[in-house]
Design a protein around this motif. Structure first.
Motif, PDB file in Angstrom:
ATOM      1  N   GLN B  14      -3.768 -10.921  -6.585  1.00 15.71           N
ATOM      2  CA  GLN B  14      -2.564 -10.797  -5.505  1.00 15.71           C
ATOM      3  C   GLN B  14      -1.737  -9.408  -5.905  1.00 15.71           C
ATOM      4  OE1 GLN B  14      -2.224 -12.853  -3.481  1.00 15.71           O
ATOM      5  NE2 GLN B  14      -4.121 -14.237  -3.625  1.00 15.71           N
ATOM      6  N   MET B  15      -0.953  -8.591  -4.653  1.00 15.78           N
ATOM      7  CA  MET B  15      -0.437  -8.187  -5.014  1.00 15.78           C
ATOM      8  C   MET B  15       0.518  -8.317  -5.985  1.00 15.78           C
ATOM      9  SD  MET B  15       0.236  -5.543  -1.125  1.00 15.78           S
ATOM     10  CE  MET B  15       2.294  -6.716  -0.865  1.00 15.78           C
ATOM     11  N   GLY B  16       1.208  -7.043  -7.180  1.00 14.83           N
ATOM     12  CA  GLY B  16       2.547  -7.413  -7.605  1.00 14.83           C
ATOM     13  C   GLY B  16       2.053  -7.817  -8.751  1.00 14.83           C
ATOM     14  N   ASN B  17       0.531  -8.498  -8.642  1.00 13.66           N
ATOM     15  CA  ASN B  17       0.070  -9.191 -10.569  1.00 13.66           C
ATOM     16  C   ASN B  17       0.208  -7.771 -11.209  1.00 13.66           C
ATOM     17  OD1 ASN B  17       0.551 -11.412  -9.798  1.00 13.66           O
ATOM     18  ND2 ASN B  17      -1.486 -12.457  -9.223  1.00 13.66           N
ATOM     19  N   ASP B  18      -0.354  -8.243 -13.006  1.00 16.44           N
ATOM     20  CA  ASP B  18      -0.199  -7.526 -13.695  1.00 16.44           C
ATOM     21  C   ASP B  18      -2.249  -8.029 -13.841  1.00 16.44           C
ATOM     22  OD1 ASP B  18       2.784  -7.673 -15.190  1.00 16.44           O
ATOM     23  OD2 ASP B  18       2.112  -6.216 -13.485  1.00 16.44           O
ATOM     24  N   VAL B  60      -2.289   9.475 -12.561  1.00 19.53           N
ATOM     25  CA  VAL B  60      -2.042   8.643 -11.979  1.00 19.53           C
ATOM     26  C   VAL B  60      -0.812   7.857 -11.887  1.00 19.53           C
ATOM     27  CG1 VAL B  60      -3.709   6.208 -13.267  1.00 19.53           C
ATOM     28  CG2 VAL B  60      -5.019   8.322 -12.720  1.00 19.53           C
ATOM     29  N   PRO B  61      -0.728   7.081 -11.468  1.00 17.60           N
ATOM     30  CA  PRO B  61       1.018   6.437 -11.707  1.00 17.60           C
ATOM     31  C   PRO B  61       0.710   5.924 -12.578  1.00 17.60           C
ATOM     32  CG  PRO B  61      -0.737   5.582  -9.380  1.00 17.60           C
ATOM     33  CD  PRO B  61      -1.485   6.235 -10.132  1.00 17.60           C
ATOM     34  N   ASN B  62       2.428   5.687 -13.156  1.00 19.12           N
ATOM     35  CA  ASN B  62       2.524   5.465 -14.717  1.00 19.12           C
ATOM     36  C   ASN B  62       2.452   3.431 -14.604  1.00 19.12           C
ATOM     37  OD1 ASN B  62       4.374   4.741 -13.465  1.00 19.12           O
ATOM     38  ND2 ASN B  62       5.976   6.280 -14.226  1.00 19.12           N
ATOM     39  N   ILE B  78      -3.198  -2.491 -15.248  1.00 15.81           N
ATOM     40  CA  ILE B  78      -2.751  -2.247 -14.008  1.00 15.81           C
ATOM     41  C   ILE B  78      -1.241  -3.422 -13.796  1.00 15.81           C
ATOM     42  CG2 ILE B  78      -2.793  -1.613 -12.212  1.00 15.81           C
ATOM     43  CD1 ILE B  78      -6.058  -1.749 -12.874  1.00 15.81           C
ATOM     44  N   ASN B  79       0.069  -2.528 -13.802  1.00 14.43           N
ATOM     45  CA  ASN B  79       0.708  -3.298 -13.651  1.00 14.43           C
ATOM     46  C   ASN B  79       1.762  -3.935 -12.083  1.00 14.43           C
ATOM     47  OD1 ASN B  79       1.869  -4.185 -15.935  1.00 14.43           O
ATOM     48  ND2 ASN B  79       2.709  -2.251 -16.453  1.00 14.43           N
ATOM     49  N   SER B  80       1.771  -4.639 -12.028  1.00 19.23           N
ATOM     50  CA  SER B  80       2.176  -4.557  -9.859  1.00 19.23           C
ATOM     51  C   SER B  80       1.542  -3.845  -9.040  1.00 19.23           C
ATOM     52  CB  SER B  80       3.427  -3.398 -10.126  1.00 19.23           C
ATOM     53  OG  SER B  80       4.399  -4.435 -10.593  1.00 19.23           O
ATOM     54  N   LEU B  81       0.295  -4.626  -9.120  1.00 21.27           N
ATOM     55  CA  LEU B  81      -1.022  -3.970  -8.544  1.00 21.27           C
ATOM     56  C   LEU B  81      -0.677  -3.924  -7.071  1.00 21.27           C
ATOM     57  CD1 LEU B  81      -3.386  -6.096 -10.415  1.00 21.27           C
ATOM     58  CD2 LEU B  81      -3.936  -4.089  -9.525  1.00 21.27           C
ATOM     59  N   GLU B  82      -1.286  -2.886  -5.927  1.00 18.03           N
ATOM     60  CA  GLU B  82      -1.131  -2.623  -5.051  1.00 18.03           C
ATOM     61  C   GLU B  82      -2.448  -2.754  -3.942  1.00 18.03           C
ATOM     62  OE1 GLU B  82       1.288   0.889  -4.186  1.00 18.03           O
ATOM     63  OE2 GLU B  82       2.718   0.638  -6.104  1.00 18.03           O
ATOM     64  N   LEU B  83      -1.907  -3.036  -2.389  1.00 21.29           N
ATOM     65  CA  LEU B  83      -3.217  -2.875  -1.690  1.00 21.29           C
ATOM     66  C   LEU B  83      -4.374  -1.832  -2.483  1.00 21.29           C
ATOM     67  CD1 LEU B  83      -2.509  -4.150   1.304  1.00 21.29           C
ATOM     68  CD2 LEU B  83      -3.162  -5.353  -0.377  1.00 21.29           C
ATOM     69  N   PRO B 106     -20.798  -0.641 -16.111  1.00 18.76           N
ATOM     70  CA  PRO B 106     -21.299  -1.434 -14.629  1.00 18.76           C
ATOM     71  C   PRO B 106     -20.163  -2.014 -13.814  1.00 18.76           C
ATOM     72  CG  PRO B 106     -21.313  -3.565 -16.093  1.00 18.76           C
ATOM     73  CD  PRO B 106     -21.096  -1.838 -17.269  1.00 18.76           C
ATOM     74  N   GLY B 107     -19.381  -1.091 -14.245  1.00 20.95           N
ATOM     75  CA  GLY B 107     -18.090  -1.495 -13.302  1.00 20.95           C
ATOM     76  C   GLY B 107     -17.622  -2.119 -12.776  1.00 20.95           C
ATOM     77  N   THR B 108     -16.007  -1.980 -12.499  1.00 18.32           N
ATOM     78  CA  THR B 108     -15.480  -3.916 -12.388  1.00 18.32           C
ATOM     79  C   THR B 108     -14.785  -2.753 -10.400  1.00 18.32           C
ATOM     80  OG1 THR B 108     -14.649  -3.785 -14.389  1.00 18.32           O
ATOM     81  CG2 THR B 108     -12.917  -5.171 -12.278  1.00 18.32           C
ATOM     82  N   ARG B 109     -15.431  -4.078 -10.093  1.00 21.67           N
ATOM     83  CA  ARG B 109     -14.421  -4.979  -8.711  1.00 21.67           C
ATOM     84  C   ARG B 109     -13.398  -4.955  -8.601  1.00 21.67           C
ATOM     85  NH1 ARG B 109     -16.706  -3.289  -3.403  1.00 21.67           N
ATOM     86  NH2 ARG B 109     -19.530  -2.838  -4.695  1.00 21.67           N
ATOM     87  N   LEU B 110     -12.404  -4.650  -8.507  1.00 20.59           N
ATOM     88  CA  LEU B 110     -10.936  -4.852  -7.934  1.00 20.59           C
ATOM     89  C   LEU B 110     -10.847  -4.993  -6.616  1.00 20.59           C
ATOM     90  CD1 LEU B 110      -8.061  -5.809  -9.028  1.00 20.59           C
ATOM     91  CD2 LEU B 110      -8.056  -3.319  -8.988  1.00 20.59           C
ATOM     92  N   LEU B 111     -10.465  -6.339  -6.532  1.00 21.04           N
ATOM     93  CA  LEU B 111      -9.452  -6.369  -4.879  1.00 21.04           C
ATOM     94  C   LEU B 111      -8.364  -7.452  -4.918  1.00 21.04           C
ATOM     95  CD1 LEU B 111     -10.422  -6.477  -1.834  1.00 21.04           C
ATOM     96  CD2 LEU B 111     -11.344  -9.100  -1.946  1.00 21.04           C
ATOM     97  N   VAL B 112      -7.860  -6.428  -4.319  1.00 23.53           N
ATOM     98  CA  VAL B 112      -6.340  -6.566  -4.160  1.00 23.53           C
ATOM     99  C   VAL B 112      -5.470  -7.231  -2.545  1.00 23.53           C
ATOM    100  CG1 VAL B 112      -3.970  -6.066  -4.909  1.00 23.53           C
ATOM    101  CG2 VAL B 112      -5.727  -4.577  -6.037  1.00 23.53           C
ATOM    102  N   LEU B 113      -5.614  -8.518  -2.764  1.00 27.86           N
ATOM    103  CA  LEU B 113      -5.260  -8.852  -1.425  1.00 27.86           C
ATOM    104  C   LEU B 113      -3.468  -9.719  -1.133  1.00 27.86           C
ATOM    105  CD1 LEU B 113      -7.583 -12.227  -2.150  1.00 27.86           C
ATOM    106  CD2 LEU B 113      -8.484 -10.104  -0.544  1.00 27.86           C
TER     107      LEU B 113
END
Lengths: 113, 113
Positions: B14-18, B60-62, B78-83, B106-113
């Motif tokens: 979710q948005m806002g998570n670390d 890159v954002p801090n 990654i802090n305070s995840l954004e979409l 192999p990559g990490t697919r990150l999806l922020v909802l």
């Protein structure tokens, strides 16, 4: 600043045909390195071939070869006898000095049976 | 044996998570990288470490903080995840020097909802 441009967003050929993917780059350096990476649907980035700018001879790796034109800043990839497993995104990239790879936008290549 | 490995392969949050992504290489390389691939497949470097020392830090954002506990590991927190952070994150490694080929995980697919 380095830039890498791939002008073909998508290409499609029949199996066993030869296909050439284009790449141009811009650099102010004399010493740099060029790469083609392949990204199949599995997402893994796989090195296809590399070229040192100081070498005049074009690199080859089995069915893959490059046409390196230093004066024109062109670095195209030729795939001979294309196979279904060659279906992938192909990225051209350059590197100099600071060790950061600068990638082109990619070309989506489809090999049709 | 996996040369460059990343965990997790998929991350939905979710948005806002670390969150953190881990990377390990067993190639004996002394330089490691983080690249981001956006939804248009464009790949761009974020960070590079050489022998645990930060050598490349692109704009890159801090909220993004890399950490290298030793030469074989480079983690990305990654802090305070954004979409807009939704992307595929690739770790890579090489020996130091622009001529050295970078090998990708192999990559990490990150999806922020």
């Amino acid at each position: 600043a380095q830039t890498v441009t791939q002008s073909q967003p998508e290409m499609s050929v029949q199996e066993a045909e030869t296909v050439t993917l284009s790449c141009t780059y811009d650099t102010s350096e004399n010493n740099y390195y060029l790469f083609w990476y392949k990204q199949p649907p599995s997402r893994q980035m796989i090195l296809v071939i590399r070229q040192e700018a100081y070498k005049q001879q074009n690199a080859t790796e089995n069915r893959f070869s490059v046409n390196f034109q230093k004066a024109a800043k062109s670095f195209s990839l030729k795939i001979s006898d294309s196979q279904l497993g060659d279906t992938a995104m192909y990225f051209c990239a350059s590197i100099q000095g600071a060790q950061k790879l600068v990638f082109g936008q990619g070309t989506r290549l489809t090999i049709n049976p | 044996d996996t040369a460059v490995s990343q965990t997790p392969k998929y991350l939905v949050t979710q948005m806002g998570n670390d969150k953190s992504i881990k990377c390990e290489q067993n190639l004996g390389h002394d330089t490691m990288y983080w690249y981001k691939q956006d939804s248009k497949k464009f790949l761009k470097i974020m960070f590079s470490y050489n022998n645990k020392e930060l050598i490349i830090n692109e704009t890159v954002p801090n909220r993004f903080s890399p950490k290298s506990p030793d030469k074989a590991h480079l983690n990305l927190h990654i802090n305070s995840l954004e979409l807009g952070d939704s992307a595929v994150y690739f770790c890579a490694s090489s020996q130091s020097g622009a001529r050295e080929t970078q090998y990708f995980g192999p990559g990490t697919r990150l999806l922020v909802l």
